[in-house]
Every structure is written in structure tokens, then in C-alpha cells.
Design a protein around this motif. Sequence first.
Motif, mmCIF file in Angstrom:
data_model
loop_
_atom_site.group_PDB
_atom_site.id
_atom_site.type_symbol
_atom_site.label_atom_id
_atom_site.label_comp_id
_atom_site.label_asym_id
_atom_site.label_seq_id
_atom_site.Cartn_x
_atom_site.Cartn_y
_atom_site.Cartn_z
ATOM 1 N N LEU A 132 -0.860 -5.687 -4.576
ATOM 2 C CA LEU A 132 -1.736 -5.331 -3.460
ATOM 3 C C LEU A 132 -3.134 -5.914 -3.649
ATOM 4 C CD1 LEU A 132 -2.328 -3.883 -0.824
ATOM 5 C CD2 LEU A 132 -2.645 -1.762 -2.127
ATOM 6 N N LEU A 133 -3.657 -5.867 -4.852
ATOM 7 C CA LEU A 133 -4.965 -6.494 -5.100
ATOM 8 C C LEU A 133 -4.921 -7.978 -4.747
ATOM 9 C CD1 LEU A 133 -6.398 -5.098 -8.470
ATOM 10 C CD2 LEU A 133 -7.298 -4.773 -6.169
ATOM 11 N N VAL A 161 -6.122 5.301 -1.590
ATOM 12 C CA VAL A 161 -5.424 4.017 -1.367
ATOM 13 C C VAL A 161 -4.972 3.915 0.083
ATOM 14 C CG1 VAL A 161 -3.322 2.709 -1.917
ATOM 15 C CG2 VAL A 161 -4.705 3.665 -3.770
ATOM 16 N N ALA A 181 -5.492 3.149 -8.930
ATOM 17 C CA ALA A 181 -4.044 3.374 -8.976
ATOM 18 C C ALA A 181 -3.413 2.610 -10.137
ATOM 19 C CB ALA A 181 -3.405 2.954 -7.656
ATOM 20 N N ILE A 182 -3.853 1.384 -10.350
ATOM 21 C CA ILE A 182 -3.344 0.586 -11.473
ATOM 22 C C ILE A 182 -3.718 1.265 -12.791
ATOM 23 C CG2 ILE A 182 -3.531 -1.628 -12.682
ATOM 24 C CD1 ILE A 182 -4.091 -2.871 -9.849
ATOM 25 N N CYS A 227 3.159 1.892 -9.783
ATOM 26 C CA CYS A 227 1.711 1.891 -9.528
ATOM 27 C C CYS A 227 1.073 0.610 -10.056
ATOM 28 C CB CYS A 227 1.046 3.099 -10.197
ATOM 29 S SG CYS A 227 1.421 4.681 -9.458
ATOM 30 N N VAL A 275 -7.337 0.868 -5.294
ATOM 31 C CA VAL A 275 -6.156 0.152 -5.808
ATOM 32 C C VAL A 275 -6.297 -0.044 -7.315
ATOM 33 C CG1 VAL A 275 -4.748 -1.935 -5.616
ATOM 34 C CG2 VAL A 275 -5.854 -0.988 -3.573
ATOM 35 N N VAL A 325 2.511 1.715 -3.441
ATOM 36 C CA VAL A 325 1.548 2.250 -4.416
ATOM 37 C C VAL A 325 1.368 3.752 -4.196
ATOM 38 C CG1 VAL A 325 -0.862 2.211 -5.176
ATOM 39 C CG2 VAL A 325 0.346 0.058 -4.783
ATOM 40 N N ARG A 370 0.840 -1.203 0.000
ATOM 41 C CA ARG A 370 0.000 0.000 0.000
ATOM 42 C C ARG A 370 0.876 1.254 0.000
ATOM 43 N NH1 ARG A 370 -5.059 0.193 0.763
ATOM 44 N NH2 ARG A 370 -5.123 -1.904 1.628
ATOM 45 N N TRP A 423 -10.792 -2.507 -2.747
ATOM 46 C CA TRP A 423 -10.096 -2.798 -4.006
ATOM 47 C C TRP A 423 -10.238 -1.666 -5.029
ATOM 48 C CZ3 TRP A 423 -13.214 -2.748 -8.229
ATOM 49 C CH2 TRP A 423 -14.577 -2.944 -8.023
ATOM 50 N N GLY A 434 0.417 -2.221 -7.398
ATOM 51 C CA GLY A 434 -1.038 -2.233 -7.312
ATOM 52 C C GLY A 434 -1.609 -3.618 -7.556
#
Length: 129
Positions: A115-116, A54, A66-67, A108, A63, A10, A7, A60, A112
Motif C-alpha cells: 500500500l505504501l 488506515v 500498521a506495518i 499487515c 500505513v 491491511v 487498504r 502514509w 502495508g
Amino acid sequence: MVAWLLRILVVLGLLGSAWVHWDLWANEGFDEIETIGPLFLVNVVAGVVIAVAVLFWRHWLPVLAAIGFGAVTLGAYLISLTPGGLFGVREQFATSAETWGVVTEAGCIVFGVALLFAQRVRRKQGVLA
């Protein structure tokens, strides 16, 4: 612990990209470019807003934003490297700002996605536990 580290990475990617675009807009004359100038400001604001989301909203959706931010921004930069450029602006991957932009935007995307995945694993463990 891993999800928290991802996190933060990101968020750093988002803020780094926002900073690169702010610096180029404020100090390198991008504020005078007709279409790209305003888009750089949109990038600055979007990067900061998504970073805050984020950081504080454990969902989600930010995130994924961010992606998408990283992918769209990196994609636009890659288009600017082509002979036709992007809205008449043609880059050549010659400055440190361009390098940092690519690094932060790729971060990112990569962090990202990780993180997902980490959030998904954590949710499954919470349901099973």
C-alpha cells in the motif's frame, strides 16, 4: 482500485490480529498473565485504532503504523517461541489462534508495504498528470 483493495487487506489484518488477541485475553486465560495480559489489551486497542486510521486517513503515517504494528507483534510472538520465551510465556505454534495471529500480522506487513508503494506511485502520477 488496487490501493483500495490493499487498504482493506491491511485493515482486515489489523482487526484480525486485534480479534485474536482479544479472544486469547478474554477466553484463554491470558488476562491472568502479569505482563502479557495488559499487553494483549494494548494490542487490541492499537489494532482497532490503527485500522480506523488506515481506513479513513489517506496518508502514509497510519500505513507505516500498521506495518510497525504487524512487525512488532509478529516479532514478539517469534520471541515467545524461543526457549526463554517472552516475559516468561513460551509458545509452541500449536493452536489455530497462533496461526491466525501470524497470518494477520504478516498481512499487515506485506499489504502495508504494498500500500505504501501504491500510494507513492499514485502521488507521482498525480504530480505528473
